[in-house]
Enzyme design. Structure first.
Site, PDB file in Angstrom:
ATOM      1  N   ASN A 216      11.990 -39.598  25.097  1.00 13.45           N
ATOM      2  CA  ASN A 216      12.891 -38.500  24.724  1.00 13.45           C
ATOM      3  C   ASN A 216      13.233 -38.621  23.237  1.00 13.45           C
ATOM      4  OD1 ASN A 216      14.965 -36.694  24.354  1.00 13.45           O
ATOM      5  ND2 ASN A 216      16.126 -37.320  26.157  1.00 13.45           N
TER       6      ASN A 216
ATOM      7  N   HIS B 132      11.960 -29.481  27.280  1.00 16.91           N
ATOM      8  CA  HIS B 132      12.467 -30.699  26.647  1.00 16.91           C
ATOM      9  C   HIS B 132      11.998 -31.884  27.485  1.00 16.91           C
ATOM     10  CE1 HIS B 132      14.902 -33.730  24.920  1.00 16.91           C
ATOM     11  NE2 HIS B 132      15.675 -33.859  25.976  1.00 16.91           N
TER      12      HIS B 132
ATOM     13  N   CYS C 134      19.837 -32.451  22.734  1.00 17.93           N
ATOM     14  CA  CYS C 134      18.472 -32.165  23.207  1.00 17.93           C
ATOM     15  C   CYS C 134      18.143 -30.675  23.203  1.00 17.93           C
ATOM     16  CB  CYS C 134      18.269 -32.757  24.592  1.00 17.93           C
ATOM     17  SG  CYS C 134      18.372 -34.558  24.554  1.00 17.93           S
TER      18      CYS C 134
END
Ligand code: COA
Length: 336
Positions: free
Chosen positions: A290, A260, A119
């Site tokens: 995500n 993020h 990520c």
């Protein structure tokens, strides 16, 4: 860490592009496949829907994001010097997804490579691309975040399947001698001691694919959500605050936090620590979930295209992910 006073040029983002697959998986759909409900998912994560790439791989999404970018700039694919693809879902181990993207977009003069930092991948790739530009040898670097998370998601595991989605996004980095703009500072970290909390165990050299690894579902994402949540909140909040402090930025100097998109609660905690109000936080987790390396450039592209990002805006980018990996980048937006 960069020594700002010695820099001759900054790397600045001069174009953005994105691709989100058409197929939408909303929370109702997940109610039909696992024991969950819309209320739980929205209140715990902020996610309402995510996308799924039905036909095609990570490189296809990446190439579509790059083509979207090229529609908005005079720069041609053959002018690209370097392509960096941040991903944890490469099309295959080798060749690198960057090679496949290079071929698909016709960037015939570029070299490139994949960067694996989960990520935090886009931030690590952006800083790597910026360093190549600051060094003076390269003038046009494509930094792409692309992940087909559906390829490694166990759709019988309610702990993880509701979290992830597929998407790609790209930015073009070019040099500027006006140091008021571009990437100004970065703080990036890894801590491999976090490897057990978030990983995909099999398929690599440690645990090559066998009938056993498939039977035991070791080719899917594993996450100890609670453990990761705790370190992610602290990691992202602390690093975003620290990069502000060391650049003398007050909360009113920050135009946007670009976090993020893993969990709305982690994002809120980060904004709170920075003293930044909700309207100055880029959020699209509700629409995409995500998407790992793609979340941050996806936010940049959508907010820019909505006319919400202007030349001179100070942005703090922040991420936390598997590894552990985490970090923050401070940049000033360079074009209207
Ligand atoms: N629907 C309903 N219940 C669910 C569920 C779902 N989709 N997923 C888990 N649950 C249950 C759990 O089984 C648990 O039940 P139990 O108490 O009976 O065991 C309960 O909900 C609470 O689970 P918990 O894991 O404590 O929830 P949480 O509040 O920590 O939220 C995450 C889970 C995954 C949303 C959260 O931990 C998170 O976002 N973690 C960090 C993710 C991240 O940042 N990753 C790094 C970048 S990828």
């Amino acid at each position: 860490m960069q020594s700002q006073n010695k820099k001759l040029r900054n790397a600045v983002i001069t174009a953005v592009g994105m691709y989100a697959p058409e197929k939408v998986m909303d929370n109702k759909y997940f109610e039909s496949i696992v024991d969950t409900n819309d209320e739980w998912i929205v209140s715990r994560t902020g996610i309402k829907e995510r996308r799924k790439m039905e036909n095609g791989a990570t490189s296809d999404m990446a190439a579509l994001a790059c083509e979207d970018l090229f529609r908005t700039t005079n720069v041609k694919p053959e002018e690209i010097d370097v392509i960096i693809v941040a991903t944890v879902t490469p099309d295959m181990f080798f060749p690198a997804t960057a090679c496949l993207v290079q071929d698909k977009i016709g960037a015939k003069n570029a070299w490139g490579f994949d960067l694996s930092a989960a990520c935090s991948g886009f931030l690590f790739a952006l800083q790597t691309g910026a360093s190549l530009i600051e060094g003076g040898s390269y003038k046009k670097v494509l930094v792409v975040g692309s992940d087909k998370m559906s390829a490694i998601t166990d759709y019988t595991d309610r702990n993880t399947c509701i979290l992830f989605g597929d998407a790609a996004s790209a930015v073009l980095l070019e040099p500027t001698t006006d140091l008021n703009y571009g990437i100004k500072d970065s703080m990036l970290f890894v801590d491999g001691a976090g490897k057990d909390a978030l990983n995909m165990k099999a398929g690599g050299s440690a645990l090559p694919s066998t009938e056993e690894t498939i039977k035991n579902k070791l080719h899917y994402i594993y996450q100890d959500g609670k453990a990761v949540f705790k370190v992610a909140v602290k990691g992202m909040a602390d690093i975003s605050y620290e990069i502000m402090e060391r650049n003398g930025l007050k909360s009113e100097d920050v135009s946007y936090l670009v976090p993020h998109q893993a969990n709305l609660r982690i994002i809120s905690a980060t904004a709170q620590r920075m003293g930044v109000s909700e309207d100055k936080v880029m959020i699209n987790i509700d629409k995409y979930g995500n998407t790992t390396a793609a979340t941050i450039p996806l936010c940049l592209t959508e907010y820019y295209r909505a006319g919400k990002v202007k030349k001179g805006d100070n942005l703090i980018l922040a991420a936390f992910g598997a590894g552990y990996t985490w970090g923050s980048i401070y940049l000033t937006w360079g074009f209207d």
